[in-house]
Design a protein around this motif. Sequence first.
Motif, PDB file in Angstrom:
ATOM      1  N   LYS A   1       1.293  27.599  -5.896  1.00 45.06           N
ATOM      2  CA  LYS A   1       2.737  27.515  -6.150  1.00 45.06           C
ATOM      3  C   LYS A   1       2.997  26.751  -7.440  1.00 45.06           C
ATOM      4  CE  LYS A   1       4.287  27.391  -1.323  1.00 45.06           C
ATOM      5  NZ  LYS A   1       5.067  26.603  -0.364  1.00 45.06           N
ATOM      6  N   SER A   2       4.202  26.937  -7.978  1.00 45.26           N
ATOM      7  CA  SER A   2       4.568  26.167  -9.172  1.00 45.26           C
ATOM      8  C   SER A   2       4.845  24.717  -8.769  1.00 45.26           C
ATOM      9  CB  SER A   2       5.789  26.779  -9.852  1.00 45.26           C
ATOM     10  OG  SER A   2       6.892  26.775  -8.974  1.00 45.26           O
ATOM     11  N   LEU A   3       4.910  23.838  -9.746  1.00 47.73           N
ATOM     12  CA  LEU A   3       5.135  22.417  -9.473  1.00 47.73           C
ATOM     13  C   LEU A   3       6.510  22.193  -8.848  1.00 47.73           C
ATOM     14  CD1 LEU A   3       3.658  20.923 -12.752  1.00 47.73           C
ATOM     15  CD2 LEU A   3       2.642  20.839 -10.475  1.00 47.73           C
ATOM     16  N   CYS A   4       6.569  21.289  -7.864  1.00 44.33           N
ATOM     17  CA  CYS A   4       7.801  20.953  -7.149  1.00 44.33           C
ATOM     18  C   CYS A   4       8.534  19.825  -7.866  1.00 44.33           C
ATOM     19  CB  CYS A   4       7.495  20.478  -5.734  1.00 44.33           C
ATOM     20  SG  CYS A   4       6.538  21.638  -4.761  1.00 44.33           S
ATOM     21  N   VAL A   5       9.847  19.813  -7.744  1.00 48.17           N
ATOM     22  CA  VAL A   5      10.645  18.721  -8.308  1.00 48.17           C
ATOM     23  C   VAL A   5      10.656  17.585  -7.294  1.00 48.17           C
ATOM     24  CG1 VAL A   5      12.925  18.027  -9.130  1.00 48.17           C
ATOM     25  CG2 VAL A   5      12.091  20.330  -9.595  1.00 48.17           C
ATOM     26  N   ASP A   6      10.114  16.428  -7.691  1.00 46.51           N
ATOM     27  CA  ASP A   6      10.119  15.249  -6.819  1.00 46.51           C
ATOM     28  C   ASP A   6      11.379  14.451  -7.112  1.00 46.51           C
ATOM     29  OD1 ASP A   6       9.285  13.160  -5.088  1.00 46.51           O
ATOM     30  OD2 ASP A   6       8.581  12.047  -6.841  1.00 46.51           O
ATOM     31  N   HIS A   7      12.111  14.112  -6.048  1.00 44.52           N
ATOM     32  CA  HIS A   7      13.354  13.343  -6.215  1.00 44.52           C
ATOM     33  C   HIS A   7      13.538  12.400  -5.044  1.00 44.52           C
ATOM     34  CE1 HIS A   7      14.543  16.457  -3.405  1.00 44.52           C
ATOM     35  NE2 HIS A   7      15.636  15.769  -3.138  1.00 44.52           N
ATOM     36  N   CYS A   8      14.292  11.340  -5.304  1.00 41.98           N
ATOM     37  CA  CYS A   8      14.621  10.370  -4.260  1.00 41.98           C
ATOM     38  C   CYS A   8      15.756  10.960  -3.424  1.00 41.98           C
ATOM     39  CB  CYS A   8      15.054   9.050  -4.892  1.00 41.98           C
ATOM     40  SG  CYS A   8      15.590   7.825  -3.682  1.00 41.98           S
TER      41      CYS A   8
ATOM     42  N   SER B   1      18.707  22.251 -15.141  1.00 37.91           N
ATOM     43  CA  SER B   1      18.537  23.613 -15.639  1.00 37.91           C
ATOM     44  C   SER B   1      17.053  23.967 -15.689  1.00 37.91           C
ATOM     45  CB  SER B   1      19.149  23.740 -17.027  1.00 37.91           C
ATOM     46  OG  SER B   1      18.411  22.962 -17.945  1.00 37.91           O
ATOM     47  N   LEU B   2      16.779  25.248 -15.866  1.00 35.77           N
ATOM     48  CA  LEU B   2      15.399  25.700 -16.002  1.00 35.77           C
ATOM     49  C   LEU B   2      14.771  25.106 -17.258  1.00 35.77           C
ATOM     50  CD1 LEU B   2      13.138  27.490 -14.900  1.00 35.77           C
ATOM     51  CD2 LEU B   2      14.125  29.401 -16.178  1.00 35.77           C
ATOM     52  N   GLU B   3      15.581  24.923 -18.293  1.00 35.75           N
ATOM     53  CA  GLU B   3      15.089  24.327 -19.540  1.00 35.75           C
ATOM     54  C   GLU B   3      14.659  22.873 -19.315  1.00 35.75           C
ATOM     55  OE1 GLU B   3      17.977  26.139 -19.307  1.00 35.75           O
ATOM     56  OE2 GLU B   3      17.120  27.909 -20.282  1.00 35.75           O
ATOM     57  N   GLU B   4      15.456  22.121 -18.526  1.00 31.70           N
ATOM     58  CA  GLU B   4      15.097  20.727 -18.221  1.00 31.70           C
ATOM     59  C   GLU B   4      13.799  20.678 -17.409  1.00 31.70           C
ATOM     60  OE1 GLU B   4      19.125  18.183 -17.754  1.00 31.70           O
ATOM     61  OE2 GLU B   4      19.062  20.025 -16.556  1.00 31.70           O
ATOM     62  N   TYR B   5      13.648  21.609 -16.461  1.00 29.99           N
ATOM     63  CA  TYR B   5      12.429  21.699 -15.663  1.00 29.99           C
ATOM     64  C   TYR B   5      11.235  21.963 -16.576  1.00 29.99           C
ATOM     65  CZ  TYR B   5       8.954  23.600 -12.407  1.00 29.99           C
ATOM     66  OH  TYR B   5       7.809  23.838 -11.702  1.00 29.99           O
ATOM     67  N   ASN B   6      11.387  22.943 -17.471  1.00 31.29           N
ATOM     68  CA  ASN B   6      10.292  23.289 -18.389  1.00 31.29           C
ATOM     69  C   ASN B   6       9.959  22.135 -19.333  1.00 31.29           C
ATOM     70  OD1 ASN B   6       9.896  25.832 -17.295  1.00 31.29           O
ATOM     71  ND2 ASN B   6      11.384  26.789 -18.656  1.00 31.29           N
TER      72      ASN B   6
ATOM     73  N   SER C   1      17.706   9.514  -1.278  1.00 33.42           N
ATOM     74  CA  SER C   1      18.893   8.661  -1.134  1.00 33.42           C
ATOM     75  C   SER C   1      19.723   8.592  -2.412  1.00 33.42           C
ATOM     76  CB  SER C   1      18.512   7.256  -0.669  1.00 33.42           C
ATOM     77  OG  SER C   1      17.573   6.695  -1.559  1.00 33.42           O
ATOM     78  N   THR C   2      19.071   8.584  -3.584  1.00 30.66           N
ATOM     79  CA  THR C   2      19.818   8.467  -4.844  1.00 30.66           C
ATOM     80  C   THR C   2      19.922   9.787  -5.597  1.00 30.66           C
ATOM     81  OG1 THR C   2      17.857   7.919  -6.150  1.00 30.66           O
ATOM     82  CG2 THR C   2      19.071   6.080  -5.161  1.00 30.66           C
ATOM     83  N   GLY C   3      19.009  10.742  -5.306  1.00 32.48           N
ATOM     84  CA  GLY C   3      19.000  12.020  -6.011  1.00 32.48           C
ATOM     85  C   GLY C   3      18.321  11.969  -7.360  1.00 32.48           C
ATOM     86  N   VAL C   4      17.774  10.812  -7.743  1.00 34.77           N
ATOM     87  CA  VAL C   4      17.110  10.656  -9.039  1.00 34.77           C
ATOM     88  C   VAL C   4      15.803  11.443  -9.042  1.00 34.77           C
ATOM     89  CG1 VAL C   4      15.987   8.997 -10.588  1.00 34.77           C
ATOM     90  CG2 VAL C   4      18.127   8.404  -9.465  1.00 34.77           C
ATOM     91  N   ILE C   5      15.607  12.233 -10.084  1.00 34.65           N
ATOM     92  CA  ILE C   5      14.397  13.035 -10.217  1.00 34.65           C
ATOM     93  C   ILE C   5      13.305  12.175 -10.829  1.00 34.65           C
ATOM     94  CG2 ILE C   5      13.380  15.032 -11.371  1.00 34.65           C
ATOM     95  CD1 ILE C   5      16.190  16.327 -11.114  1.00 34.65           C
ATOM     96  N   ARG C   6      12.129  12.153 -10.142  1.00 29.88           N
ATOM     97  CA  ARG C   6      11.037  11.298 -10.589  1.00 29.88           C
ATOM     98  C   ARG C   6       9.985  12.056 -11.381  1.00 29.88           C
ATOM     99  NH1 ARG C   6      11.197   8.484  -4.706  1.00 29.88           N
ATOM    100  NH2 ARG C   6      10.730  10.601  -4.091  1.00 29.88           N
TER     101      ARG C   6
ATOM    102  N   LEU D   1      17.075  25.495  -8.903  1.00 30.44           N
ATOM    103  CA  LEU D   1      17.022  24.196  -9.588  1.00 30.44           C
ATOM    104  C   LEU D   1      18.419  23.609  -9.752  1.00 30.44           C
ATOM    105  CD1 LEU D   1      14.363  24.973 -12.336  1.00 30.44           C
ATOM    106  CD2 LEU D   1      14.090  23.391 -10.419  1.00 30.44           C
ATOM    107  N   LYS D   2      19.377  24.449 -10.120  1.00 30.72           N
ATOM    108  CA  LYS D   2      20.747  23.977 -10.347  1.00 30.72           C
ATOM    109  C   LYS D   2      21.381  23.520  -9.027  1.00 30.72           C
ATOM    110  CE  LYS D   2      23.129  23.744 -13.813  1.00 30.72           C
ATOM    111  NZ  LYS D   2      23.087  22.552 -14.632  1.00 30.72           N
ATOM    112  N   VAL D   3      21.201  24.317  -7.972  1.00 28.82           N
ATOM    113  CA  VAL D   3      21.814  24.014  -6.677  1.00 28.82           C
ATOM    114  C   VAL D   3      21.164  22.798  -6.005  1.00 28.82           C
ATOM    115  CG1 VAL D   3      22.172  24.890  -4.325  1.00 28.82           C
ATOM    116  CG2 VAL D   3      22.650  26.351  -6.283  1.00 28.82           C
ATOM    117  N   LYS D   4      19.835  22.787  -5.957  1.00 28.45           N
ATOM    118  CA  LYS D   4      19.124  21.719  -5.240  1.00 28.45           C
ATOM    119  C   LYS D   4      19.066  20.396  -5.995  1.00 28.45           C
ATOM    120  CE  LYS D   4      15.965  24.609  -2.555  1.00 28.45           C
ATOM    121  NZ  LYS D   4      14.554  24.939  -2.327  1.00 28.45           N
ATOM    122  N   TYR D   5      18.843  20.458  -7.319  1.00 33.16           N
ATOM    123  CA  TYR D   5      18.574  19.229  -8.068  1.00 33.16           C
ATOM    124  C   TYR D   5      19.543  18.962  -9.213  1.00 33.16           C
ATOM    125  CZ  TYR D   5      14.261  20.306  -5.622  1.00 33.16           C
ATOM    126  OH  TYR D   5      13.356  20.641  -4.652  1.00 33.16           O
ATOM    127  N   GLY D   6      20.408  19.926  -9.528  1.00 35.91           N
ATOM    128  CA  GLY D   6      21.376  19.744 -10.610  1.00 35.91           C
ATOM    129  C   GLY D   6      20.766  19.770 -11.998  1.00 35.91           C
TER     130      GLY D   6
END
Length: 161
Positions: free
Chosen positions: A119-126, A92-97, A128-133, A85-90
């Motif tokens: 599987k567990s839920l995936c982090v959806d992000h843009c 923390s696990l707490e933010e994901y939870n 081009s901008t890196g914004v997590i949706r 999570l930290k490497v791919k999306y910047g």
Amino acid sequence: MKKICSRCGISKPLEAFAFQNTKLNKKMSACKDCMNKQQKEFRANNSELQKRKDRKQYQSQKKKRVAYAKEYRKKHPDRTKRTNLKVKYGISLEEYNDMKERQQGKCAICGKHEDSLKKSLCVDHCHSTGVIRGLLCDTCNKFLGFYEKLKGQCELYLRKE
């Protein structure tokens, strides 16, 4: 105690020298700094030779490292998830939870609960901008990724005409 380095001639504490033989408690004659400098120079002057050696070493240890990594991921799933999570999306696990809690453990598109998924839920992000949706199930995430890729190709095609 101190020892004089055979390369730089400077008197340094014993901790500045690597072990040559741990059983006999023998230290190298050159300090760690000089050995590091020599190693860097050798690698710079013999880059192709070093690349071949590194590649050969990598291949000889590959199965062992892959098995170790697989076992590590099994033993420490939280550490692995935290790092990814930290490497791919910047985040923390707490933010994901927190996001998962806000979405009540459900996919933001289809509403399936994580408990009913393989599987567990995936982090959806843009991309081009890196914004997590939000968090998506694997199926919706793949579909959305395919759609965005196809949409980009269609826009390129329309620009050509």
